[in-house]
Design a protein around this motif. Structure first.
Motif, short mmCIF file in Angstrom:
data_model
loop_
_atom_site.label_atom_id
_atom_site.label_comp_id
_atom_site.label_asym_id
_atom_site.label_seq_id
_atom_site.Cartn_x
_atom_site.Cartn_y
_atom_site.Cartn_z
N GLU A 63 -18.10 -57.20 -150.00
CA GLU A 63 -18.90 -56.34 -149.03
C GLU A 63 -19.70 -57.32 -148.30
N TYR A 64 -19.19 -57.66 -146.91
CA TYR A 64 -19.67 -58.76 -146.17
C TYR A 64 -20.66 -58.55 -145.52
N PRO A 65 -21.80 -59.51 -145.55
CA PRO A 65 -23.13 -59.20 -144.49
C PRO A 65 -22.64 -59.51 -143.13
N TRP A 66 -23.77 -59.22 -142.46
CA TRP A 66 -23.87 -59.35 -141.15
C TRP A 66 -23.26 -60.63 -140.26
N TYR A 67 -23.95 -61.51 -140.93
CA TYR A 67 -23.91 -63.05 -140.55
C TYR A 67 -22.18 -63.39 -140.84
N ALA A 68 -21.73 -62.99 -141.85
CA ALA A 68 -20.21 -63.24 -142.09
C ALA A 68 -19.20 -63.22 -140.74
N GLU A 69 -19.86 -62.58 -139.57
CA GLU A 69 -18.92 -62.36 -138.50
C GLU A 69 -19.24 -63.75 -137.65
N LEU A 76 -17.01 -70.60 -143.98
CA LEU A 76 -17.58 -70.96 -145.40
C LEU A 76 -17.35 -69.69 -146.34
N ILE A 77 -17.78 -68.53 -145.99
CA ILE A 77 -17.82 -67.32 -146.83
C ILE A 77 -16.33 -67.05 -147.40
N ALA A 78 -15.34 -67.16 -146.43
CA ALA A 78 -13.91 -67.09 -146.58
C ALA A 78 -13.54 -67.97 -147.39
N LEU A 124 -29.40 -68.33 -152.76
CA LEU A 124 -30.35 -68.38 -151.58
C LEU A 124 -30.29 -67.20 -150.74
N LEU A 125 -29.10 -66.65 -150.50
CA LEU A 125 -29.18 -65.42 -149.53
C LEU A 125 -29.20 -64.17 -150.24
#
Length: 151
Positions: A63-69, A76-78, A124-125
């Motif tokens: 479930e990706y947060p908005w900032y993952a775009e 980094l997330i990927a 942290l997030l």
């Protein structure tokens, strides 16, 4: 001053260009954790911890947060999700041998105990887990390891 301005312009152009590159997402149709949960029998409390702190990086659906775009955050997330699934993917639980299942649960205990999981950036997030949650998670994993008594 001219050199600094040129560097800023190049960095800005690179950042804008980076927005057009999208890494592959970990987005299966659904989060398949049934085999893992059936076999390891987490309590409702443990399921909540796993869902909120573990499954995004350790299952077949994130479930990706908005900032993952936004690049470079998306990169980094990927990378974190790919690495997380490489080490421990609950959606692949059925494909693991009993020895590997035991080892993965042992690693889970070790990583949580040493404060390595969840990773500091994620914590942290998204919030870290409390000491009580850590203890509950480790106790559950230790009990789950009894299913794979390999002595």
């Amino acid at each position: 001053m001219k050199t600094f301005k040129k560097i800023l312009i190049v960095l800005l152009i690179a950042l804008i260009g980076l927005q057009f590159y999208r890494p592959e997402k970990n987005d299966a149709t659904y989060r398949d954790v049934a085999a893992f949960e059936t076999e390891t029998k987490p309590t409702a409390e443990i399921k909540t911890i796993l869902e909120s702190k573990c499954y995004d990086c350790h299952s077949n659906k994130t479930e990706y947060p908005w900032y993952a775009e936004i690049s470079p955050v998306s990169l980094l997330i990927a990378d974190h999700v790919e690495e997380g699934n490489e080490h421990f993917n609950v959606s692949a639980w059925d494909s693991y041998t009993d020895k590997k299942k035991d080892h993965k649960l042992d690693e889970l205990i070790e990583e949580v105990e040493e404060g390595e999981m969840p990773e500091s950036g994620y914590a942290l997030l998204h919030g870290d887990i409390s000491e009580e949650e850590k203890e509950a998670l480790m106790a559950w994993a230790k009990k789950a390891r009894e299913n794979y008594d390999l002595q």
